[in-house]
Design an enzyme around this catalytic site. Structure first.
Site, PDB file in Angstrom:
ATOM      1  N   THR A  12       0.960  -1.354  -0.095  1.00 30.10           N
ATOM      2  CA  THR A  12       0.151   0.023  -0.047  1.00 30.10           C
ATOM      3  C   THR A  12       0.716   1.339   0.054  1.00 30.10           C
ATOM      4  O   THR A  12       0.832   2.060  -1.032  1.00 30.10           O
ATOM      5  CB  THR A  12      -1.099   0.112   1.280  1.00 30.10           C
ATOM      6  OG1 THR A  12      -1.501  -1.223   1.183  1.00 30.10           O
ATOM      7  CG2 THR A  12      -1.992   1.132   1.311  1.00 30.10           C
ATOM      8  N   VAL A  13       1.648   1.502   0.909  1.00 34.52           N
ATOM      9  CA  VAL A  13       2.567   2.553   1.282  1.00 34.52           C
ATOM     10  C   VAL A  13       3.668   2.668   0.017  1.00 34.52           C
ATOM     11  O   VAL A  13       3.654   3.859  -0.584  1.00 34.52           O
ATOM     12  CB  VAL A  13       3.180   2.677   2.411  1.00 34.52           C
ATOM     13  CG1 VAL A  13       3.980   3.899   2.574  1.00 34.52           C
ATOM     14  CG2 VAL A  13       1.922   2.876   3.671  1.00 34.52           C
ATOM     15  N   LYS A 104       5.839   2.706  12.353  1.00 32.53           N
ATOM     16  CA  LYS A 104       5.782   3.293  13.795  1.00 32.53           C
ATOM     17  C   LYS A 104       5.780   2.278  14.724  1.00 32.53           C
ATOM     18  O   LYS A 104       6.342   2.418  15.879  1.00 32.53           O
ATOM     19  CB  LYS A 104       4.203   4.005  13.818  1.00 32.53           C
ATOM     20  CG  LYS A 104       3.171   2.802  13.506  1.00 32.53           C
ATOM     21  CD  LYS A 104       1.667   3.812  12.915  1.00 32.53           C
ATOM     22  CE  LYS A 104       0.885   2.775  12.287  1.00 32.53           C
ATOM     23  NZ  LYS A 104       0.530   2.971  11.084  1.00 32.53           N
ATOM     24  N   GLU A 128       8.619  10.650   9.195  1.00 30.77           N
ATOM     25  CA  GLU A 128       7.336  11.420   8.872  1.00 30.77           C
ATOM     26  C   GLU A 128       6.104  10.724   8.751  1.00 30.77           C
ATOM     27  O   GLU A 128       5.112  10.995   9.251  1.00 30.77           O
ATOM     28  CB  GLU A 128       7.410  12.497   7.822  1.00 30.77           C
ATOM     29  CG  GLU A 128       6.528  13.728   7.931  1.00 30.77           C
ATOM     30  CD  GLU A 128       6.214  14.453   9.045  1.00 30.77           C
ATOM     31  OE1 GLU A 128       5.170  14.172   9.649  1.00 30.77           O
ATOM     32  OE2 GLU A 128       7.026  15.311   8.924  1.00 30.77           O
ATOM     33  N   GLY A 186     -12.814  -1.659   4.189  1.00 28.97           N
ATOM     34  CA  GLY A 186     -11.677  -1.654   4.087  1.00 28.97           C
ATOM     35  C   GLY A 186     -10.800  -0.519   4.947  1.00 28.97           C
ATOM     36  O   GLY A 186      -9.650  -0.443   4.882  1.00 28.97           O
ATOM     37  N   GLU A 189      -8.181  -2.600   9.747  1.00 26.72           N
ATOM     38  CA  GLU A 189      -7.311  -3.783   9.491  1.00 26.72           C
ATOM     39  C   GLU A 189      -8.176  -4.947  10.185  1.00 26.72           C
ATOM     40  O   GLU A 189      -8.935  -4.783  11.056  1.00 26.72           O
ATOM     41  CB  GLU A 189      -5.929  -3.545  10.413  1.00 26.72           C
ATOM     42  CG  GLU A 189      -5.350  -2.438  10.075  1.00 26.72           C
ATOM     43  CD  GLU A 189      -4.415  -2.479   8.899  1.00 26.72           C
ATOM     44  OE1 GLU A 189      -4.022  -3.484   8.476  1.00 26.72           O
ATOM     45  OE2 GLU A 189      -4.127  -1.481   8.336  1.00 26.72           O
ATOM     46  N   LYS A 204       2.153   5.875  18.185  1.00 27.79           N
ATOM     47  CA  LYS A 204       2.366   7.371  17.880  1.00 27.79           C
ATOM     48  C   LYS A 204       2.736   8.277  19.079  1.00 27.79           C
ATOM     49  O   LYS A 204       3.374   9.344  19.042  1.00 27.79           O
ATOM     50  CB  LYS A 204       1.276   7.628  16.949  1.00 27.79           C
ATOM     51  CG  LYS A 204       1.151   6.729  15.733  1.00 27.79           C
ATOM     52  CD  LYS A 204      -0.210   6.991  15.085  1.00 27.79           C
ATOM     53  CE  LYS A 204      -0.426   6.032  13.698  1.00 27.79           C
ATOM     54  NZ  LYS A 204      -1.866   5.851  13.260  1.00 27.79           N
ATOM     55  N   GLY A 301      -3.758   5.793   4.621  1.00 27.60           N
ATOM     56  CA  GLY A 301      -4.233   5.639   3.349  1.00 27.60           C
ATOM     57  C   GLY A 301      -2.840   5.775   2.191  1.00 27.60           C
ATOM     58  O   GLY A 301      -1.940   6.151   2.612  1.00 27.60           O
TER      59      GLY A 301
END
Lengths: 424, 424
Positions: A12-13, A104, A128, A186, A189, A204, A301
């Site tokens: 995804t990322v 993270k 970031e 979706g 998770e 985080k 996302g």
């Protein structure tokens, strides 16, 4: 000369990063004045690469070969999880490559070790994307507010939880219904535990606490409570009292000690954080020089997260190998506040049999523990069974309230354990 | 080794910078890993220096001597205005000193010349404080969103105007009353024209447009309309229709051309910008990769502005003299959109005699010009004189609406020129 970028993981990322580097390299060069070139992609599942135009990019399944390749100056670790991500990052840092990660969980567990390796090798480690996705909050805290002592940070940092709580608030749904729909769409998770139990937000929170106070904060030091016990009744009472319920990461400096906690909280409706709905994230910062600032955007996302990863790459490219472009250095440890010592206001939802004297008994116990009541809503009579009594306390110490509740929940007029929420 | 900082001007902002550098140098070193030391202050009015502990700092009235001093690596120009600020900055850049400024007017008029001098000398020119005070918006646009093509920016960038409009909205006051009070309380400059006529916002709009699209945008290219014609009636009708009125700076990419405009606009109440009240600023950005992000905080005031100036100093110190730490480079010019070609929805407040057929005449003219009406509020009968008729149009081209209004305002049933506001 272009800076060569190697991407490990085209999920995804990673896929979003690949797309962005291909589509926007020209505008990046125009706006930032640096050429950033995707040179390598390592991905175990070759089928994932079909959707990208990878002309001129070396692809393969061997992440270690990517790290070792002399054309790769910046390694992006985008596979997630602890291993092999950690080994890849350490290998890259030791090979004097800059590293960008969105991981993270890895940072929350092993941040100090990774930062030490970056410092020892004189290279950068940037993350970031690990907090609040497309919102440049790490940059804001670390650079934009560099002049400031950070007093407190209040963050809505998990899109799934905020989506669930928003729908419960504005569409009158129960927790289970919204969770199911979030999974279907979706947004969440599977299993959703990391999100709804608050652990993703805690990762985080830990990163933010370390960053704000330049110190190591262990993940175990972060108090965590998820949103699974929040009911539609709570959300509706909160609304009636002028609040909305949000899952917050809270980081504060309390006379030199650090408070780091994650839990649902009642946020006043006029606060900007209350206006942050659905899957959006936001971070509200109070600091000594700039005073209040807030940062809002998409916390997850493919593309928003890619925006953050590529911003890190561009930063590294702009900064070059400036000798004092030090990655994060941790100062001495600071004491951590125990949740029992937290001061604040509280929302209590008691479930009690509708008998004379209930309120008196409850208030007597609260009073003995120095907890005073600011307002109270009692549900109309319910012939079928117990009723809700909702109370908002004045400011109190959490341990005093917990002591009171131990006694209150033992009363024979109380039907089930009292539900407590903190108030911002 | 500490980076030496020289501050020219110890007024509101300069004084804030001096205080911050003195008070927070330790926490800056801990958080950013660099030592930043105030070494020199140049100020014509020596009396201003009394409030600071300037032990070890060289003070005097000679800005040129400060610039020439070899211990000063970063020069902060905080005197404002065009001259001598411009000459000081050019002298500093040509002496290969990095420069930090909060001078939005100077940048709006002479940004390209100053940036060219910085580039030619291989030094940095930074101006975070010039737009939105304590909000790190320049950093967000330039670095945080470096991966993105910016689609649009909507900014509340003048605290005085937002304070006035907020009080008109929530306290039912007229423009003149709130302005007087703002001046009394020291929120507004005297004379307040730069603020309320929109020029201060236009300076910031121009800086944002240049930055987002890496191109020169002349100040004359920015369409400017202030808030002096907004009445309490407008604010009240807007509220009834579900909007609040804000003075916005709008920058958009319209098929490669740039739209840059400043004017009051109706913002839907559910939009985050609507929640930005009183003297606060906010910037809402839409971009292709990160999607929507928003940045909120104090846009003015001694300490918030100082936060931005010191962040720039710290950035320069962190970045060192990396050869590719290029300041802003302007690409080719882009076409500028004429306000007449802007597409949008409009709020019209007609002031008409309450006679039969008025609405018919007005609507006929609007129809001829292809402007269609989405909703309409007619004030109740007023035996004393004319009444308000408020209309919201569907999307239309501004020039068509202006043509219609020329004819409408000539109708003998129309008492005074129709007041038009754009809708976000």
């Amino acid at each position: 000369m272009a800076i060569g970028v190697g991407v490990i993981g085209a999920g995804t990322v990673g896929g979003g990063v690949i797309k962005t580097l291909i589509a926007n390299s020209e505008s990046i060069a125009a706006r930032a004045g640096v050429d950033v070139a995707l040179t390598h992609v390592a991905e175990l599942d070759a089928g994932r690469l079909g959707e990208f135009d990878l002309t001129g990019v070396q692809t393969g399944s061997d992440a270690e070969a990517l790290i070792e390749n002399p054309d790769v100056a910046v390694v992006c670790e985008l596979i997630g999880g602890i291993e092999p991500a950690k080994s890849f990052i350490l290998k890259a840092l030791n090979a004097k490559k800059h590293v960008v990660t969105a991981n993270k969980m890895l940072l929350a567990y092993h941040g100090p070790e990774l930062c030490a390796a970056a410092t020892a090798n004189g290279v950068d480690l940037r993350y970031e994307a690990a907090v609040a996705g497309g919102i440049p909050i790490i940059k804001a805290l670390r650079e934009g507010l560099a002049a400031n002592k950070i007093r407190s940070v209040y963050g809505i940092l998990n899109g799934t939880c905020n989506y669930i709580l928003s729908r419960m608030t504005y569409e009158g749904l129960e927790f289970d219904e919204t969770l199911e729909q979030a999974i279907e769409k979706g947004f969440a998770e599977t299993p959703p535990d990391l999100d709804i139990e608050g652990h993703d937000t805690a990762h985080k929170c830990q990163i933010i606490a370390s960053l704000c106070y330049a110190t190591e904060v262990d993940l175990d030091d972060v108090y965590v409570e998820g949103i699974t016990k929040v009911t539609h009744a709570d959300v509706a009472y909160a609304l009636e009292l002028g609040y909305v319920i949000k899952l917050l990461a809270i980081v504060r400096d309390v006379d030199g000690a650090i408070e780091a906690r994650v839990h649902p909280a009642l946020v006043p409706q006029e606060h900007l954080l209350a206006a942050v709905r659905n899957e959006f994230n936001a971070v509200y910062v109070q600091s000594d020089v700039a005073d209040a600032t807030l940062y809002y955007g998409r916390g997850a996302g493919r593309m928003p997260t890619a925006s953050a990863v590529v911003a890190d790459i561009v930063d590294i490219a702009c900064r070059g190998h400036a000798p004092n472009a030090a990655p994060f250095v941790y100062g001495p440890r600071r004491p951590i506040c125990d949740i029992g010592n937290v001061q604040g206001r509280y929302y209590l939802r008691l479930t009690a049999y509708d008998k004379p004297g209930v309120l008196g008994k409850v208030c007597t116990i609260l009073g003995k523990n120095n907890v005073s009541i600011a307002s109270c809503i009692q549900q109309e009579e319910n012939k079928e069974g117990p009723v809700h009594v909702v109370m908002m306390t004045h400011e109190t110490v959490e341990s005093a309230l917990r002591n009171a509740l131990k006694d209150i929940d033992k009363l024979d007029v109380i039907y089930e354990p009292t539900h407590v929420l903190r108030v911002l």
